[in-house]
Design a protein around this motif. Structure first.
Motif, PDB file in Angstrom:
ATOM      1  N   ASP A   1       0.789  -1.224   0.000  1.00 29.29           N
ATOM      2  CA  ASP A   1       0.000   0.000   0.000  1.00 29.29           C
ATOM      3  C   ASP A   1       0.827   1.284   0.000  1.00 29.29           C
ATOM      4  O   ASP A   1       0.341   2.341  -0.405  1.00 29.29           O
ATOM      5  CB  ASP A   1      -0.940   0.018   1.211  1.00 29.29           C
ATOM      6  CG  ASP A   1      -1.992  -1.077   1.102  1.00 29.29           C
ATOM      7  OD1 ASP A   1      -2.385  -1.388  -0.036  1.00 29.29           O
ATOM      8  OD2 ASP A   1      -2.406  -1.616   2.148  1.00 29.29           O
ATOM      9  N   ASN A   2       2.065   1.208   0.482  1.00 30.20           N
ATOM     10  CA  ASN A   2       2.880   2.419   0.519  1.00 30.20           C
ATOM     11  C   ASN A   2       4.328   2.115   0.150  1.00 30.20           C
ATOM     12  O   ASN A   2       4.739   0.959   0.060  1.00 30.20           O
ATOM     13  CB  ASN A   2       2.819   3.075   1.914  1.00 30.20           C
ATOM     14  CG  ASN A   2       3.177   2.077   3.010  1.00 30.20           C
ATOM     15  OD1 ASN A   2       4.291   1.576   3.054  1.00 30.20           O
ATOM     16  ND2 ASN A   2       2.217   1.776   3.889  1.00 30.20           N
ATOM     17  N   GLN A   3       5.105   3.168  -0.042  1.00 30.72           N
ATOM     18  CA  GLN A   3       6.498   3.042  -0.480  1.00 30.72           C
ATOM     19  C   GLN A   3       7.358   2.351   0.583  1.00 30.72           C
ATOM     20  O   GLN A   3       8.299   1.621   0.253  1.00 30.72           O
ATOM     21  CB  GLN A   3       7.074   4.428  -0.784  1.00 30.72           C
ATOM     22  CG  GLN A   3       8.489   4.424  -1.348  1.00 30.72           C
ATOM     23  CD  GLN A   3       8.577   3.711  -2.683  1.00 30.72           C
ATOM     24  OE1 GLN A   3       7.656   3.793  -3.496  1.00 30.72           O
ATOM     25  NE2 GLN A   3       9.671   2.992  -2.908  1.00 30.72           N
ATOM     26  N   LEU A   4       7.037   2.557   1.858  1.00 34.08           N
ATOM     27  CA  LEU A   4       7.809   1.939   2.930  1.00 34.08           C
ATOM     28  C   LEU A   4       7.723   0.426   2.865  1.00 34.08           C
ATOM     29  O   LEU A   4       8.738  -0.270   3.010  1.00 34.08           O
ATOM     30  CB  LEU A   4       7.298   2.428   4.290  1.00 34.08           C
ATOM     31  CG  LEU A   4       7.979   1.819   5.521  1.00 34.08           C
ATOM     32  CD1 LEU A   4       9.469   2.114   5.520  1.00 34.08           C
ATOM     33  CD2 LEU A   4       7.315   2.315   6.803  1.00 34.08           C
ATOM     34  N   GLU A   5       6.518  -0.103   2.639  1.00 33.68           N
ATOM     35  CA  GLU A   5       6.350  -1.550   2.544  1.00 33.68           C
ATOM     36  C   GLU A   5       7.153  -2.117   1.379  1.00 33.68           C
ATOM     37  O   GLU A   5       7.783  -3.167   1.501  1.00 33.68           O
ATOM     38  CB  GLU A   5       4.867  -1.903   2.377  1.00 33.68           C
ATOM     39  CG  GLU A   5       4.043  -1.742   3.633  1.00 33.68           C
ATOM     40  CD  GLU A   5       2.670  -2.352   3.485  1.00 33.68           C
ATOM     41  OE1 GLU A   5       2.336  -2.821   2.375  1.00 33.68           O
ATOM     42  OE2 GLU A   5       1.920  -2.375   4.481  1.00 33.68           O
ATOM     43  N   TRP A   6       7.130  -1.429   0.244  1.00 30.87           N
ATOM     44  CA  TRP A   6       7.874  -1.899  -0.918  1.00 30.87           C
ATOM     45  C   TRP A   6       9.375  -1.872  -0.648  1.00 30.87           C
ATOM     46  O   TRP A   6      10.111  -2.794  -1.031  1.00 30.87           O
ATOM     47  CB  TRP A   6       7.540  -1.052  -2.143  1.00 30.87           C
ATOM     48  CG  TRP A   6       8.385  -1.381  -3.344  1.00 30.87           C
ATOM     49  CD1 TRP A   6       9.375  -0.626  -3.893  1.00 30.87           C
ATOM     50  CD2 TRP A   6       8.326  -2.589  -4.103  1.00 30.87           C
ATOM     51  NE1 TRP A   6       9.934  -1.277  -4.962  1.00 30.87           N
ATOM     52  CE2 TRP A   6       9.310  -2.491  -5.116  1.00 30.87           C
ATOM     53  CE3 TRP A   6       7.540  -3.737  -4.037  1.00 30.87           C
ATOM     54  CZ2 TRP A   6       9.524  -3.490  -6.053  1.00 30.87           C
ATOM     55  CZ3 TRP A   6       7.751  -4.741  -4.970  1.00 30.87           C
ATOM     56  CH2 TRP A   6       8.730  -4.615  -5.969  1.00 30.87           C
TER      57      TRP A   6
END
Length: 332
Positions: free
Chosen positions: A43-48
């Motif tokens: 859902d967000n850049q941090l998770e990726w």
């Protein structure tokens, strides 16, 4: 006769399929379970970033390390005909670990880390061979293992001296003493992956020759096989593979000793199938152990080498007890 052969082939395929599915499940668990939760949708850049930069390299390094160390353990035990033979008991792991720590101590490029590891691992193997060859041949394998334990202790002491000299680099070196895949990076995965795949392919291609060695030197010589050359060549391949893996993970003991023993006891299959099963089970076990170490007392992470030691020591004791009872029954 044809039916029996077909049934055996079907059983072999079933064993491989089951453990391949276990391996895939272990990879999935390793990728998506940890101290920081990750959703399938990113859902967000941090998770990726966490997934791609941290989880993927760590999972791949654990997978490669498990496969390579167990394959090496299988080769040591088969060639030396001793269930206790392993890179850990032969001292090769300690030599490789010292070489890696020395490279970190000297501050050399990451490309030299596996070279230092291979050099000291080979040095350990040469010393063990020289010591063994100069002693009574009756206890050939036992002498190798005993020499390996002594040399391993020596290198462990030398590693501790490095820690005392440069305490500012303790954090980088301590991981070598307990075994960890937490510092995995893309470059470390690429180096270990290429070397491990090449070594495993070579050993799988020699499976029929390795099987012949188990028949005994006298019988194999009549078939035109140079037992001594093949044996040391296989040990050399296993040592190089172990050294490169350990150069980036540190000492991960017992997994290469226990898994081949369990496979040998549980599965009555040809040598090639045993190798495949060792690879699949080794990769799965190290992935599971690393995942346990990450989540059991999160956010603190337990090195995978410690987790495996806690799991493996009771299993090892059980195997030793059952093996001794089997020998006693056979002597009755």
């Amino acid at each position: 006769m044809q039916t029996k052969y077909t049934t055996n082939q079907s059983s072999h395929f079933k064993y491989i399929l089951i453990w391949f599915l276990v391996l895939l499940l272990s990879v999935a668990v390793s990728l998506f379970i940890g101290s920081t939760g990750i959703t399938w949708k990113f859902d967000n850049q941090l998770e990726w970033t966490i997934f791609y930069k941290l989880r993927v390299p760590r999972t791949l390094l654990a997978l490669i390390a498990g496969m390579g160390l167990v394959m090496s353990g299988h080769i040591y035990q088969t060639i030396l005909n001793n269930p206790l033979a392993d890179s850990f008991t032969l001292g090769l792991a300690s030599g490789a670990t010292f070489g890696s720590a020395l490279a970190v101590f000297l501050g050399v490029s990451i490309w030299f880390v596996p070279l230092f590891s291979i050099f000291f691992s080979m040095l350990t193997l040469i010393i063990i061979v020289l010591v063994t060859e100069t002693m009574v041949k009756t206890f050939h394998v036992a002498t190798m293992i005993l020499s390996g334990i002594f040399i391993g202790t020596f290198f462990s002491a030398a590693l501790y001296i490095l820690l005392l000299i440069k305490p500012d680099k303790v954090n980088n070196m301590v991981s070598y003493m307990f075994g960890s895949v937490a510092s995995a990076e893309r470059i470390t995965v690429e180096i270990t992956g290429v070397v491990t795949i090449i070594c495993i392919v070579l050993l799988l291609g020699m499976s029929h020759v390795i099987k012949l060695i188990q028949l005994g030197e006298d019988k194999v010589i009549t078939l035109g096989v140079n037992v001594r050359f093949i044996s040391w060549f296989c040990l050399l391949i296993a040592a190089v593979m172990t050294a490169v893996i350990i150069s980036f993970t540190g000492i991960i003991g017992f997994i290469g000793m226990i898994v081949p023993q369990v496979v040998r006891r549980v599965y009555r299959v040809p040598m090639f199938i045993k190798m495949i099963l060792n690879i699949l089970i080794g990769g799965s076990l190290l992935l599971i152990a690393d995942t346990i170490g990450r989540v059991i007392i999160s956010p603190i992470q337990i090195p995978v080498g410690i987790v495996l030691s806690i799991i493996a020591i009771p299993v090892m004791m059980y195997l030793m007890i059952t093996e001794q009872r089997k020998k006693e029954k056979g002597n009755l």
